[in-house]
Design a protein around this motif. Structure first.
Motif, short mmCIF file in Angstrom:
data_model
loop_
_atom_site.label_atom_id
_atom_site.label_comp_id
_atom_site.label_asym_id
_atom_site.label_seq_id
_atom_site.Cartn_x
_atom_site.Cartn_y
_atom_site.Cartn_z
N LEU A 317 1.49 -0.14 10.76
CA LEU A 317 2.69 -0.91 11.13
C LEU A 317 2.90 -2.15 10.27
O LEU A 317 3.96 -2.31 9.67
N PRO A 318 1.87 -3.03 10.18
CA PRO A 318 2.08 -4.17 9.27
C PRO A 318 2.27 -3.71 7.83
O PRO A 318 2.93 -4.40 7.05
N GLY A 319 1.74 -2.55 7.49
CA GLY A 319 1.97 -2.02 6.15
C GLY A 319 3.45 -1.78 5.90
O GLY A 319 4.00 -2.15 4.87
N LEU A 320 4.11 -1.17 6.88
CA LEU A 320 5.54 -0.91 6.76
C LEU A 320 6.35 -2.20 6.73
O LEU A 320 7.23 -2.39 5.89
N ILE A 321 6.05 -3.07 7.67
CA ILE A 321 6.85 -4.29 7.79
C ILE A 321 6.57 -5.23 6.62
O ILE A 321 7.48 -5.85 6.06
N GLY A 322 5.30 -5.34 6.21
CA GLY A 322 4.95 -6.21 5.08
C GLY A 322 5.61 -5.76 3.78
O GLY A 322 6.04 -6.59 2.97
N THR A 323 5.73 -4.45 3.58
CA THR A 323 6.40 -3.99 2.36
C THR A 323 7.91 -4.24 2.44
O THR A 323 8.53 -4.54 1.43
N LEU A 324 8.47 -4.16 3.64
CA LEU A 324 9.88 -4.55 3.80
C LEU A 324 10.06 -6.02 3.43
O LEU A 324 11.04 -6.39 2.78
N GLN A 325 9.10 -6.84 3.84
CA GLN A 325 9.19 -8.27 3.51
C GLN A 325 9.12 -8.48 2.00
O GLN A 325 9.83 -9.32 1.45
N ALA A 326 8.25 -7.71 1.33
CA ALA A 326 8.14 -7.83 -0.13
C ALA A 326 9.48 -7.47 -0.77
O ALA A 326 9.96 -8.15 -1.69
N LEU A 327 10.11 -6.41 -0.27
CA LEU A 327 11.40 -5.99 -0.82
C LEU A 327 12.45 -7.08 -0.63
O LEU A 327 13.21 -7.40 -1.55
N GLU A 328 12.49 -7.65 0.57
CA GLU A 328 13.46 -8.72 0.82
C GLU A 328 13.22 -9.91 -0.09
O GLU A 328 14.16 -10.50 -0.61
N ALA A 329 11.94 -10.28 -0.28
CA ALA A 329 11.63 -11.41 -1.16
C ALA A 329 12.11 -11.12 -2.59
O ALA A 329 12.71 -11.98 -3.24
N LEU A 330 11.88 -9.90 -3.06
CA LEU A 330 12.29 -9.56 -4.43
C LEU A 330 13.81 -9.59 -4.55
O LEU A 330 14.36 -10.07 -5.55
N LYS A 331 14.52 -9.07 -3.54
CA LYS A 331 15.98 -9.09 -3.57
C LYS A 331 16.50 -10.52 -3.65
O LYS A 331 17.45 -10.82 -4.38
#
Ligand SMILES: [Zn+2]
Lengths: 387, 92
Positions: A317-331
């Motif tokens: 679960l944190p794997g999924l959410i943490g990677t979403l956070q990485a994507l948002e940060a990059l955007k």
């Protein structure tokens, strides 16, 4: 006269040359300067306003960058020879107003015209990020922008681990990590920055080791401190984006309040058991939107928060959410796409469903929406929240 | 009266006998909470206070929208609506 000299003479007559000063003036009138030199040459300096496309890529990339074939294009190389051939190539593609800059960048510099040392990618970076650079949304320019970016991760735990891994892999130049814990064996089920061998060592050390093994070009700054109202602004200074992967309410509210005060984007993620949520809180940013307190004005009191006995989380679960956070940060760093501003993306892991909930700025939010003084930081009582 | 589904995320499921969703008939959000509360009192106490205020760390969404943006607890419900309770969670 050699074939080369004969061809150059023809091109000079057909295409026409301008001096660097004339080119500079034409740029002021809407013309575009194109520096066609190789990356190694551009690394030594390039006119400030120039579009940089090396000769070999020019015909392949120009249409996307300059769709208007009537625009005045001023082609520049180092001495004014390669630019003639490049200008000829542009003419053949249909660009009707093309000139070559005589004397090239050498003369440009000698005449005291403005130039800069651009952030460019070395050979390692060009190879490492090839699959990213080839994305039109990123390109060499976006990649250089990431290299100059600074992201602060709150926590090197379940969310911070995957977020940091992907941000480091993507080439974010500086990653700060705030965590005062040491690695415990029970962390390893989800905190993929840490290995069995790192048990008992500080998480920031373990994180730096893993991230630099993945990408030695990233500077990892460990901040082994507890975030408090006293140190938070000092710690946040100089960062472009905050990724909140903390595991407790007092820290989440401090992070929110500091992000609002400093107008920093707060990339939010939280998990519990099989559920997770992600959003971007950035009321001071270009998209407006709510802060965390607009959504949840106050943390729950200890007796209403999930108890320690209930704490638990499926490691993925944190794997999924943490990677979403990485994507948002990059955007956000690249200023591309639509950030999750005003939207709370909720994932129900057992049901296998994403739901997007609309959240708006609370017009009465004292932290982000009203004109009065922003309330002082609050150090909420620390109790065992489900982490 | 509308037939609606109340979705309960995992942090609150222990207060709903482990259910992830409950179905009920209600015309308004407060009526829905009233009916659900008859059987699952502890669940509804986690959503609103004894004097009927929403708690500041729990949100209720109807048709994907926070009811604070609609008519709060008086928000009208339609057949097939999904009412989502979303407490703040801090796990990382
Ligand atoms: Zn706010």
């Amino acid at each position: 006269m050699s074939a080369r000299e004969r061809r150059l003479k023809e091109l000079r007559e057909e295409i026409g040359e301008v001096t660097p000063a004339e080119a500079n003036e034409l740029v002021d009138q809407g013309g575009l300067l194109i520096d066609v030199r190789e990356p190694e040459e551009i690394a030594e300096g390039s006119p400030t306003s120039a579009l940089r496309i090396s000769r070999g890529w020019l015909e392949l990339q120009i249409e996307r960058q300059v769709p208007d074939t009537d625009r005045t294009l001023l082609v520049l190389c180092s001495g004014g020879t390669r630019s003639l051939f490049a200008a000829d190539g542009l003419r053949r593609l249909g660009y009707s107003h093309v000139r070559s800059v005589s004397g090239g960048f050498n003369r440009w510099k000698d005449e005291g015209l403005a130039f800069e040392i651009p952030r460019v990618l070395d050979a390692d970076a060009r190879a490492r990020y090839a699959r990213q650079i080839s994305l039109p949304e990123i390109g060499a320019e976006g990649q250089a922008r990431l290299a100059g970016s600074r992201v602060l991760l709150i926590g090197a735990g379940g969310l911070g681990s995957p977020a940091a891994m992907y941000l480091a892999a993507a080439g974010v130049g500086t990653l700060g990590i705030v965590d005062h814990d040491t690695v415990d064996r029970s962390n390893l089920q989800r905190q993929i920055l840490h290995t069995d061998a790192a048990v008992g060592t500080p998480k920031v050390e373990s994180a730096r080791h893993t991230l630099n093994a993945l990408n030695p070009g990233v500077e990892v700054l460990g901040i082994e401190e507890h975030l408090t109202s006293d140190n938070i602004e000092r710690i946040f200074e100089g960062y472009d984006v905050i990724v909140d992967g903390s595991d407790n309410f007092p820290t989440r509210y401090l992070v929110n309040d500091a992000c609002v005060r400093l107008s920093l984007p707060n990339v939010h993620g939280a998990v519990f058991r099989f559920d997770g949520q992600a959003s971007v809180f950035w009321p001071g940013g270009p998209h407006g939107g709510p802060c965390y307190r607009c959504l949840y004005p106050e943390p729950p009191p200890p007796d209403q928060a999930p108890s320690c006995a209930e704490a638990g989380v499926m490691g993925v679960l944190p794997g999924l959410i943490g990677t979403l956070q990485a994507l948002e940060a990059l955007k956000i760093l690249l200023d591309k796409g639509q950030p999750l501003v005003g939207r709370l993306l909720c994932f129900d892991g057992l049901g296998g469903e994403f739901r997007e909930l609309r959240v708006r700025q609370d017009p009465a939010c004292a932290w982000c929406a009203t004109d009065g003084d922003v309330p002082a930081y609050i150090d909420y009582e620390r109790f065992c929240a489900a982490g | 009266m509308a037939e609606v589904t109340l979705r309960i995320p995992t942090p609150l499921q222990p207060y709903a006998n482990g259910n992830g969703e409950l179905r009920a008939e209600a015309g308004y959000v407060d009526e829905l909470l009233e009916r659900i509360g008859a059987e699952h009192q502890a669940l509804v106490q986690r959503i609103r206070t004894r004097d009927g205020q929403l708690r500041p760390y729990v949100n209720v969404f109807v048709r994907r929208t926070d009811i604070r943006e609609l008519q709060g607890l008086e928000t009208e419900l339609h057949d097939g609506d999904e009412v989502i309770v979303m407490p703040s969670v801090a796990g990382g």
